[in-house]
Design a protein around this motif. Structure first.
Motif, short mmCIF file in Angstrom:
data_model
loop_
_atom_site.label_atom_id
_atom_site.label_comp_id
_atom_site.label_asym_id
_atom_site.label_seq_id
_atom_site.Cartn_x
_atom_site.Cartn_y
_atom_site.Cartn_z
N ASP A 1 6.48 12.87 -5.33
CA ASP A 1 6.45 13.09 -7.01
C ASP A 1 8.25 13.56 -7.01
OD1 ASP A 1 4.04 13.78 -7.62
OD2 ASP A 1 4.47 16.11 -8.22
N ASN A 2 8.77 13.84 -5.89
CA ASN A 2 10.11 13.58 -6.03
C ASN A 2 10.75 12.08 -6.17
OD1 ASN A 2 10.39 16.66 -5.11
ND2 ASN A 2 11.61 15.85 -3.17
N PHE A 3 10.09 10.62 -5.58
CA PHE A 3 10.03 9.67 -5.51
C PHE A 3 10.55 9.39 -6.61
CE2 PHE A 3 8.98 5.23 -5.62
CZ PHE A 3 10.28 4.82 -4.72
N LEU A 4 9.23 9.36 -7.51
CA LEU A 4 9.21 8.76 -9.18
C LEU A 4 9.87 10.01 -9.88
CD1 LEU A 4 5.21 8.91 -8.89
CD2 LEU A 4 7.03 6.51 -8.58
N THR A 5 10.17 11.36 -9.64
CA THR A 5 10.97 12.38 -10.49
C THR A 5 12.08 11.41 -10.52
OG1 THR A 5 9.79 13.88 -10.23
CG2 THR A 5 12.12 13.94 -11.11
N MET A 6 12.88 11.01 -9.09
CA MET A 6 14.14 10.38 -9.51
C MET A 6 14.61 9.16 -10.92
SD MET A 6 16.67 12.06 -7.03
CE MET A 6 17.16 10.64 -5.82
N TYR A 7 12.95 8.40 -10.18
CA TYR A 7 13.53 7.15 -11.16
C TYR A 7 13.27 7.79 -12.81
CZ TYR A 7 13.11 3.69 -7.60
OH TYR A 7 13.14 2.47 -6.64
N SER B 1 17.56 9.82 0.00
CA SER B 1 17.80 10.10 -0.81
C SER B 1 16.86 10.50 -1.69
CB SER B 1 18.39 9.69 -1.56
OG SER B 1 20.06 9.31 -0.74
N LEU B 2 15.81 9.48 -1.75
CA LEU B 2 14.57 9.50 -3.27
C LEU B 2 13.71 10.26 -2.28
CD1 LEU B 2 15.03 5.09 -3.56
CD2 LEU B 2 14.67 6.99 -4.89
N ARG B 3 13.75 10.80 -1.10
CA ARG B 3 12.80 10.78 -1.49
C ARG B 3 12.90 12.59 -1.32
NH1 ARG B 3 12.47 5.53 -0.24
NH2 ARG B 3 9.81 4.39 -0.76
N LEU B 4 14.56 12.78 -0.69
CA LEU B 4 14.71 14.59 0.10
C LEU B 4 14.83 15.13 -1.37
CD1 LEU B 4 15.76 13.66 3.41
CD2 LEU B 4 14.20 14.17 2.98
N PHE B 5 15.69 14.03 -1.62
CA PHE B 5 16.13 14.96 -3.83
C PHE B 5 15.24 14.68 -4.48
CE2 PHE B 5 19.72 13.53 -0.51
CZ PHE B 5 21.04 15.05 -0.77
N ASP C 1 0.74 -1.39 -0.01
CA ASP C 1 -0.10 0.16 -0.19
C ASP C 1 0.62 1.42 0.17
OD1 ASP C 1 -2.68 -1.37 0.28
OD2 ASP C 1 -2.61 -1.04 2.44
N CYS C 2 1.74 1.02 0.82
CA CYS C 2 3.20 1.99 0.27
C CYS C 2 3.50 3.06 -1.22
CB CYS C 2 4.17 1.80 1.45
SG CYS C 2 4.93 0.75 0.63
N ARG C 3 3.35 2.11 -1.98
CA ARG C 3 3.27 2.46 -2.91
C ARG C 3 2.23 3.56 -3.36
NH1 ARG C 3 -0.73 -0.72 -3.85
NH2 ARG C 3 -1.57 -0.62 -5.50
N LEU C 4 1.24 3.80 -2.40
CA LEU C 4 0.39 5.41 -3.18
C LEU C 4 0.61 6.31 -3.01
CD1 LEU C 4 -2.90 2.58 -3.00
CD2 LEU C 4 -1.65 3.38 -4.93
N LYS C 5 1.56 6.20 -1.31
CA LYS C 5 2.20 7.42 -0.87
C LYS C 5 3.25 8.28 -1.25
CE LYS C 5 0.03 4.92 3.56
NZ LYS C 5 0.47 4.66 4.90
N GLU C 6 4.10 8.07 -2.41
CA GLU C 6 5.27 8.22 -2.88
C GLU C 6 4.99 9.51 -3.23
OE1 GLU C 6 7.73 6.47 -2.04
OE2 GLU C 6 6.95 4.29 -2.16
#
Length: 327
Positions: free
Chosen positions: A63-69, A161-165, A56-61
């Motif tokens: 924009d930073n997280f997805l942009t990093m990917y 890093s995936l969430r802060l940058f 379920d945590c996938r739905l809480k990610e």
């Protein structure tokens, strides 16, 4: 995650204007428009909603997280999907993921003795970041399982890093072997090295441009060449620089303004001070590590998405990545 800003977050904010300026340079270099990035973000969010086998945590990610990917994978949405599926699926498949509580006594002891940091400030031209690992000058005995906890710390830094940058173009890894005891070298497990490398390669979007090993003794050089390098792809092996020289060697490859001040750099904090900031962030967000970051997949809900991850085909024996095949 905690609503209270930590020292680490404040440090990152200090350089946000610089990061915003570099973003466009990075997007241009990877031939990825801002408009396409926004469209791909929307597409990925819908795709994640449809992947009911993922936690379920996938739905809480963010924009930073997805942009990093998306930027780390140079705009390849299919590559991002594979990595995201692996990111959640690999949880629980290695000793590295066992017990994610950052308050674990042995883990906290390792974080005090073995400093591992990502410097918050990026290089001014390319948004490169440097990751540094080295022993502190503390004289306490190093725990026998220090290497497992060291790799846990590396994974935790990646998670944060995936969430802060927003964008990390490439990473330069600095391994300082000054004061590195022979006993710790003998405790290195090839299987844990392999697991950590495969987790980083299969699940995270970071691209490593160099791995610089300084203050290397003849024993450590032997271990790097005989234990670590054979587990790595040739392109990674070719990026490893090994030298018996100290911090002065780093100035050949890294901007002085992003090196900590106790490593002949101009960054205003020491390695210990930055390490303490990372420690504070982990402890402030303890619940996040224990809960969201510990959620695993439910394979009974997996549908055929073209991304195949099964226990037999991918992981081999339960609890190990030894049979994972690197593409």
């Amino acid at each position: 995650m905690s609503a209270k800003k930590t020292i680490l977050e404040n440090e990152i904010e200090k350089y946000q204007k610089l990061v915003d300026e570099i973003d466009e340079i990075v997007l241009k270099e990877i031939n990825y428009s801002r408009k396409q990035l926004e469209l791909d973000l929307e597409h990925l969010r819908q795709w994640l909603k449809d992947q009911h086998h993922l936690p379920d945590c996938r739905l809480k990610e963010s924009d930073n997280f997805l942009t990093m990917y998306l930027t780390g994978c140079k705009g390849s949405v299919e590559t991002v999907k594979r990595k995201l599926d692996a990111y959640y699926t690999l949880r629980g498949k290695s000793e590295i993921y066992r017990d994610r509580d950052p308050m674990d006594v042995e883990y906290r002891k390792m974080c005090k003795l073995w400093h591992q940091i990502l410097v918050p400030k990026p290089s001014k031209n390319r948004a490169d970041h440097i990751l540094i690992a080295r022993l502190s000058d503390n004289e306490e005995e190093i725990p026998v399982n220090a290497m497992v906890h060291s790799f846990k710390r590396m994974i935790n830094i990646s998670e944060i890093s995936l969430r802060l940058f927003k964008i990390i173009h490439k990473s330069i890894v600095i391994l300082d072997f000054d004061r590195y005891p022979a006993a710790l070298t003998h405790s290195i497990s090839p299987s844990i090295v392999r697991d950590c490398h495969l987790i980083q390669e299969k699940t995270f979007p970071f691209r490593v441009s160099k791995i610089i090993c300084i203050n290397v003794s003849s024993l450590v050089e032997f271990v790097i060449n005989s234990v670590a390098k054979p587990l790595l792809k040739k392109k990674i092996r070719d990026r490893i620089i090994v030298t018996s020289k100290g911090c002065e060697e780093l100035l050949k490859y890294i901007d002085k303004d992003i090196l900590p001040k106790d490593m002949q750099g101009d960054y205003p904090l020491t390695v210990k001070e930055i390490n303490d900031a990372w420690n504070d962030y982990e402890l402030e967000n303890r619940d996040w590590f224990i809960n969201e970051l510990s959620e695993e997949v439910d394979e009974t809900k997996r549908i055929d998405t073209g991304v195949k991850y099964t226990e037999d085909a991918l992981f081999g024996v339960q609890g190990t990545l030894k049979k994972l095949v690197v593409d």
